[in-house]
Scaffold this motif. Sequence first.
Motif: not given
Length: 781
Positions: A149-165
């Motif tokens: 998963p990528r686009a479906t778990i993103v909360d914010a950029l930059p793309y790091d684990r802390a900014r995802t689901a």
Amino acid sequence: MAVTPREAPAREVWSIRVRGTVQGVGFRPFVHRLASGLGLDGTVRNVDGDVVVEVAGPADTLAALVRALREQPPQHAVVAHVTVTRGGDAGALGAGFTVALSTSAATTRPGFAGLPVDLATCDDCIRELFDPADRRYRYPFVNCTACGPRATIVDALPYDRARTAMAGFALCAACAAEYADPTDRRFHAEPVACPACGPRLSWRPAGEASDPGATSEEALAAAVATIAAGGTVAVKGLGGYQLVCDATDTAAVHRLRTRKRRLRKPFAVMVVDTAAAGVLARISPAELRLLTGPARPIVLLATHPGAPTALASGVHPGTDRVGLFLPGTPLHHLLLRALARPLVVTSGNLSDEPIAIDDTDATARLAPVADGFLLHDRPIRARYDDSVVRVIGGRRFTVRRARGYAPDPLPLPVATDRSILAVGAQLKHTFTLARADRALVGPHGGSLDDADALAAFHATLGQLTRLHRFTPDVLAHDLHPGYLSTRYAAGQPPGLRRVPVQHHHAHVVSCAAENGVRGPFLGVAYDGLGLGADGTLWGGELLLASYTGFRRLGRFGTAPLPGGEAAVRRPARMALGYLLGGEFAVPAGPAAGFLGRMPSAERDTIARMVARGVNSPHTSSAGRLFDAMSSLLGICDDADYEGEAAVLLEAAAAASGGTEPLPWRLTEVDGLWVYDWSGTLTAALERARAGTPPSELAAGFHATIVAVTVALCVRAAEQTGVTAVCLSGGCMQNRILASRLLTELGTAGLTGHLNHDVPANDGGISYGQAVVAAATCDEGG
């Protein structure tokens, strides 16, 4: 003789910024391995949506690094720009090369961050999934830098684990070691997880208020048992819930249709591998590449003619095409292996509603449909349905652009310093954000015709504008005042510039823009309905167009829509409109047979409506002519879904393979070339009465539309000197029509173009609107 020591090459410091789809695709690990191998010192980190490399070393080695970044990126990366700034303190970088913490510049960037799309499970992860010795054996959420998963778990950029689901799932020691190891393929794989620390499955039978406690393997086993017994399971997928049942079980498919209120529209079928797909359909090399590609779209494939099929008859009734796709997630792989049969896998919604993504909403809204719910505890941050594609002329032709393709940015052929929001049309809704030289087309959102669909549009728009720090100063919209998208634009602050774009102009511009056609072009727009520049309903148009404007050169003859939308839902009404009140007359004799088989009350009511002009607006729509012909030939009188009559007409034509056109002529009306369809309809009715099979007449009708279109374009080319022809609109989803037009236009010395990355249907309207707005702003300031 003394040897003079060779001086070490002078060290330089370069700051390298890489833009494009460079996050969530293993780009930082790639840079780390590359720079370390070259003996360079420095760091790589994500900054907003870019990758920034601060690096020190000899100039020729640094140049080699830059070349590799441009020319040899990871498989799923797309490098749009690489910029180099020279100068800095080499000592400040230290020795060795590391992956640094991501940062945010807190400023608006030009273009868009390459928000990574979801990627199908890679072969390495599949091997682990089914390896009993692996610690991720049968784990439904296995992934690495090459997949997941990528686009479906993103909360914010930059793309790091802390900014995802994944932020709520703390890495265990084993996963943390992989994440930190530059030699591991999970080095900085943000969704990395395992059974000890990652998401878990759960099972909830229909009617239960909460999960009863079945998790992991027990939950999967319960779902498998329910499907095997003929039930329907709502499965939480990557971008939303899906409804799953046994595609070989006639009763199960019928129950799903009844509950979902989707009586005849074809279902997509998921199969375990390409061998299973080959049993159900013919697959060309181009189609095979799409089936097995990382997007894992639904691919519309031709069935084996005359061969028995394992699929229930209700899966794709009346059509010679079946939508097949392969499992794209570990969970789907596990389901397919356990059940060992094709599965219907369709959107988790009732007919025309947005796909469900929230657990509470899904379990409530899908309770009347599903016999159980296979859930998990990883949140879905963005709604992405399954993409749908087909192959025409050896190239991908996108029918629905969603998971796996969206929101990958597309080129904007006219660069702009404005921030443009194009809000699209009503059906098959998408929106587009545009700035600099890129356009970001949002995912397919369904029909924008109710409160739920509008709320879904707001949510997806809000997510993408927030991720990309996008505040529009230009709004592009359709001319139709009744579209909810147009009403949305009208409700925005008055300071925004508004660019109204005619529906069919947007269609043909979308095709021109993605094919790199920059000068004037001929635009053929064949679709259902769109508001014309003169306030009437268009849909069968020949335009001389540029990105900023158009002139109408030709059209189809008009006919009334008795009852408006009711005529769209009932093609028999549309046929009556052509026979009783069309622009051109069909003789009474040939029409008598069709009029006689219609219910007399309906026939008389429609005759009065047409004669008095009551709720019967006239349209030049090619789509409605296809509907009328489908009904006249007895193929489809009532449509269960938008476009069904035309789909069944195409299937009938494909079964015949005939190429001889029916009679037709072009005439001139008010300075426009107009297709007079009266001879076509008359001949179809007469030949049908004489016993000619409907399939042969359907094939003849397709050949007629091709001949008419080529004749219109040849006349236009002779008059204007323009030979590029851009073909768009929903009717261009018809494979027979689109493929033959490309061939016949070429034979006539013209160059035909089709949409590929954006749909020819209304899903491509917003991209065309954005291009028109950018060009208009560039021209007018």
